[in-house]
Design a protein around this motif. Structure first.
Motif, short mmCIF file in Angstrom:
data_model
loop_
_atom_site.label_atom_id
_atom_site.label_comp_id
_atom_site.label_asym_id
_atom_site.label_seq_id
_atom_site.Cartn_x
_atom_site.Cartn_y
_atom_site.Cartn_z
N MET A 180 -64.16 29.53 83.74
CA MET A 180 -63.24 30.43 84.44
C MET A 180 -63.02 29.89 85.86
O MET A 180 -63.98 29.60 86.56
CB MET A 180 -63.82 31.84 84.57
N LYS A 181 -61.79 29.81 86.26
CA LYS A 181 -61.49 29.29 87.60
C LYS A 181 -60.50 30.23 88.26
O LYS A 181 -59.48 30.58 87.67
CB LYS A 181 -60.88 27.89 87.46
N VAL A 182 -60.82 30.65 89.47
CA VAL A 182 -59.92 31.52 90.23
C VAL A 182 -59.75 30.92 91.62
O VAL A 182 -60.73 30.68 92.32
CB VAL A 182 -60.51 32.95 90.37
N GLU A 183 -58.51 30.65 92.00
CA GLU A 183 -58.24 30.16 93.35
C GLU A 183 -57.27 31.12 94.03
O GLU A 183 -56.30 31.57 93.40
CB GLU A 183 -57.61 28.77 93.32
N LEU A 184 -57.51 31.38 95.29
CA LEU A 184 -56.57 32.19 96.06
C LEU A 184 -55.49 31.26 96.60
O LEU A 184 -55.76 30.39 97.43
CB LEU A 184 -57.30 32.88 97.22
N VAL A 185 -54.28 31.41 96.11
CA VAL A 185 -53.20 30.48 96.46
C VAL A 185 -52.50 30.90 97.74
O VAL A 185 -52.19 30.09 98.61
CB VAL A 185 -52.18 30.40 95.31
N TYR A 210 -54.41 31.81 91.37
CA TYR A 210 -54.26 30.93 90.22
C TYR A 210 -55.50 31.13 89.37
O TYR A 210 -56.63 31.05 89.88
CB TYR A 210 -54.16 29.47 90.69
N VAL A 211 -55.31 31.43 88.09
CA VAL A 211 -56.44 31.71 87.21
C VAL A 211 -56.38 30.81 85.98
O VAL A 211 -55.33 30.68 85.35
CB VAL A 211 -56.42 33.19 86.74
N MET A 238 -52.44 30.64 84.85
CA MET A 238 -51.36 31.51 85.31
C MET A 238 -51.46 31.75 86.81
O MET A 238 -52.50 31.55 87.43
CB MET A 238 -51.40 32.87 84.59
N TYR A 239 -50.34 32.18 87.38
CA TYR A 239 -50.32 32.76 88.71
C TYR A 239 -50.16 34.26 88.55
O TYR A 239 -49.35 34.72 87.74
CB TYR A 239 -49.16 32.22 89.55
N VAL A 240 -50.93 34.99 89.33
CA VAL A 240 -50.82 36.45 89.29
C VAL A 240 -50.82 36.95 90.73
O VAL A 240 -51.64 36.51 91.55
CB VAL A 240 -51.95 37.08 88.46
N THR A 241 -49.88 37.84 91.03
CA THR A 241 -49.76 38.42 92.38
C THR A 241 -49.93 39.92 92.29
O THR A 241 -49.37 40.56 91.39
CB THR A 241 -48.38 38.07 92.98
N MET A 242 -50.71 40.45 93.21
CA MET A 242 -50.98 41.90 93.18
C MET A 242 -51.27 42.38 94.60
O MET A 242 -51.54 41.57 95.49
CB MET A 242 -52.17 42.19 92.28
N ASN A 243 -51.24 43.69 94.78
CA ASN A 243 -51.67 44.23 96.07
C ASN A 243 -53.08 44.82 95.93
O ASN A 243 -53.63 44.90 94.83
CB ASN A 243 -50.66 45.25 96.61
N ALA A 244 -53.65 45.25 97.05
CA ALA A 244 -55.05 45.68 97.05
C ALA A 244 -55.28 46.93 96.20
O ALA A 244 -56.33 47.08 95.58
CB ALA A 244 -55.52 45.95 98.49
N ARG A 245 -54.29 47.81 96.15
CA ARG A 245 -54.47 49.01 95.33
C ARG A 245 -54.58 48.64 93.85
O ARG A 245 -55.46 49.13 93.14
CB ARG A 245 -53.27 49.95 95.53
N MET A 268 -62.32 37.17 91.90
CA MET A 268 -61.26 37.83 92.65
C MET A 268 -61.86 38.79 93.68
O MET A 268 -61.38 38.89 94.81
CB MET A 268 -60.33 38.58 91.69
N GLU A 269 -62.92 39.46 93.29
CA GLU A 269 -63.58 40.40 94.20
C GLU A 269 -64.11 39.69 95.45
O GLU A 269 -64.01 40.23 96.56
CB GLU A 269 -64.72 41.12 93.46
N ASP A 270 -64.64 38.49 95.27
CA ASP A 270 -65.13 37.75 96.43
C ASP A 270 -64.01 37.46 97.43
O ASP A 270 -64.20 37.58 98.65
CB ASP A 270 -65.76 36.41 95.98
N HIS A 271 -62.86 37.07 96.93
CA HIS A 271 -61.73 36.82 97.84
C HIS A 271 -61.31 38.11 98.55
O HIS A 271 -61.05 38.11 99.76
CB HIS A 271 -60.54 36.26 97.05
N PHE A 272 -61.24 39.18 97.79
CA PHE A 272 -60.84 40.48 98.35
C PHE A 272 -61.81 40.90 99.47
O PHE A 272 -61.39 41.35 100.55
CB PHE A 272 -60.83 41.50 97.21
#
Lengths: 232, 232, 232, 232
Positions: free
Chosen positions: B1-6, B66-67, B170-177, B209-213
């Motif tokens: 599993m790979k998650v990058e904050l783009v 990016y996931v 994939m790229y996924v975009t979301m807000n904090a809520r 994702m939680e770590d980035h948040f």
């Protein structure tokens, strides 16, 4: 591919009362409850809404479908975010070993450029190859799944070897505006204002949904076709 | 599993100016543009918003990830309809033969009842079986995929034999809520007000994702944890 | 009408990396982080996405605007459900007595039929009447509001006498796809594929938002105009 | 405030068939079409879904309400973005001069702190003042509106002087999950897990909607109340 209409609360009259509240306010309530309509004026109003993209009156209705299709179809389907979904779970249930195998008439050759592919029939040899490969791989994967289950492995782990052509089932609920957006992207038709190049298998599902829609809301459906199949 | 904050445009200050427009109107604009904040008052305001479920101030921000994860993870991920998605396409591209194989520490045994399963380690034999089955089935499926491609079959047809553990991106975009709603359902934590029982693999994505948040919006994150990890 | 761009994370490059993940998968990540682009190929790709209505790549970005406008404009604005809103509250705050009065150049006469009205200038007498009526009614209503507040009446009760032309303020966050849908419906332009007949005052807000959009995402903006101002 | 249920396709059985597809797949279809249910097992399943926040099964239904309420109520209502709306238009129609005047039992005094206000009765003098101010200001504004219309001014311009307490009418369609989110925020009840402080007038609308919901989906409604009135 199997599509059944489970529940529907959808008629052209629902579009009309919602549209008329703009101009008639509280006077629409009686007609909304009667669901009576003047056919020719109704047709004109629906056509005006569709053509000028007044989309919200097409949202006051609801259709629930039961759909059986392979997972690769559901993957595309669930990108439509305006709908409500509940799907069979590979975590909660042991899955059936039912797999989609392309029929002989399925076109197998892709020509043209990215974003606008066309598909042509394969040779008999190609068709036989696809049938043989899909059957053999599906069977082998399902046997692997069962061996893991027999050894006590959790369903959610064992299922990861299953291929994208395994059938799943779901309930999906949407309104007519969302359904038209779906049909616009997931069917190919002459006369469409915007071209779409759906994978054939999701189009097979879409066509069955379209038949139900045409029966439930004939004026809306006619107007959708008459205005280039653009969702309002 | 790979998650990058783009890309991200997300800070606690974004929550504050949006919340303060309720009580301060036009006076908030200057502070919104400065992004300056009074730490202790800010913390109190964010905590109040979180606790009493004033959710909208948490929407004025954006994170793009990016996931890389197997398709069975993406299937669960994309049920979250408040996000924006673009994924690698098996129709437009020949897929890589990279597959997820559960690591030895992955719990393999499911105990308890439906809706509240717990997972325990398997025996060494079970672990070996899973590794062997997943590897063999993945390899066989990918060879079948390649044979069909070599015979000229369209990618969108050949890919249907690939298993759910193939990696996609994939790229996924979301807000904090929306992210908090995701974390609430896709992680298991002590102190959560509502219990969740996610599959471990999507939790592995969620944790990154939680770590980035937590880094981007520390006050919001602390308040989320302090209020039972309920999305406001 | 006042529109300020408070925060933005929006560029043509964001569209490109999201689109390219379809065909390039994991290879897009490096370019996504560099944000470098080949101008002419980029332009072609964006134009293709816009023309064939591949809308999702236009969602991976975010623009936050601060808007001051009368309540009758906000009423129309907030019907756009894909955006995030926080507005000044008449329950939490004593409102300012600032009111919108139509400028002399505002067309006052409505001609044509419902759904496709045109507007023409009024006579000088009509213009004076509007100015006088709007000023007098606004002033009288605000005095009534203040008398109730002075008598200890709750703000949420007293504010119900305030007219629709009182100014309010809000933060609104949206992505480029939603912004294009907004512009398509809330501006009137030659060359638009679908005709729109917005009230002039919301168009004045939309025009300022459009200027920001044109600066932030020039290729996307050019392509939007070149393809009939239809949101993809 | 007037709320009428215009159309509904909503029953507890709709929740059950959607939930059961997770564990029973294709076997649910027959029961979905029969709408027959085993009462005690059904109750347990609905309660489990509500408690553990499995929200999606509550979306496969639809309720359409006709609502007459003042504009300041509609302004709050339309912030709920999961619903479908069509409202009477001040651009397309000459509005009726019907205005909301707070009844004598309406509490007029706000005490406590921001975000958690309580309301207490006003004195008879305060009550008389509110009645007199609201009546006089409404009448004066409507006369101004009519003078402008009589002088040939466009409706969309003349209406800007009308106050927020003028009645409007709309159709709104939503599913049970969205309705529960609305009720959770727009009613005040003992036993609610999260406190809400709605303006009394929108609560009066919400209470009528709640009565319809309770009749249509009694098991769902009971479970909503039994689990702290948190939308799942």
């Amino acid at each position: 591919m199997k599509v059944e209409l489970v529940r529907a609360n959808a008629s052209d009259a629902d579009v009309l009362f919602a549209a008329r509240v703009s101009t008639q306010g509280e006077k629409t309530l009686e007609s909304a409850q009667d669901a009576e309509t003047d056919a020719s004026r109704s047709k004109g109003l629906i056509n005006y809404l569709m053509r000028d993209r007044h989309g919200s009156p097409f949202e006051h209705n609801s259709m629930t479908f039961y759909v059986q299709a392979p997972i690769f179809v559901f993957r595309e389907f669930m990108r439509h975010r305006m709908n409500s979904y509940n799907e069979e779970s590979g975590r909660y249930r042991q899955l059936n070993g039912t797999f989609y195998v392309p029929a002989p008439e399925r076109n197998l050759l892709q020509v043209g450029k990215a974003g606008a592919y066309n598909f042509l029939p394969g040779t008999p040899e190609q068709s036989e190859l696809v049938t043989a490969e899909v059957r053999a791989t599906s069977t082998a994967a399902f046997e692997s799944y069962q061996r893991m289950l027999d050894a006590g492995i959790a369903r959610e782990v064992a299922r990861i070897v299953l291929p994208l052509n395994i059938y799943s089932s779901m309930y999906v609920t949407m309104n007519a505006r969302s359904l038209m957006a779906f049909l616009s992207l997931r069917t190919t038709r002459e006369g469409s204002h915007f071209p779409s190049f759906p994978q054939r298998e999701i189009e097979m599902v879409a066509e069955q949904m379209e038949d139900h829609f045409a029966r439930l809301m004939p004026l809306t459906y006619e107007s959708f076709n008459g205005n280039g199949r653009v969702s309002p």
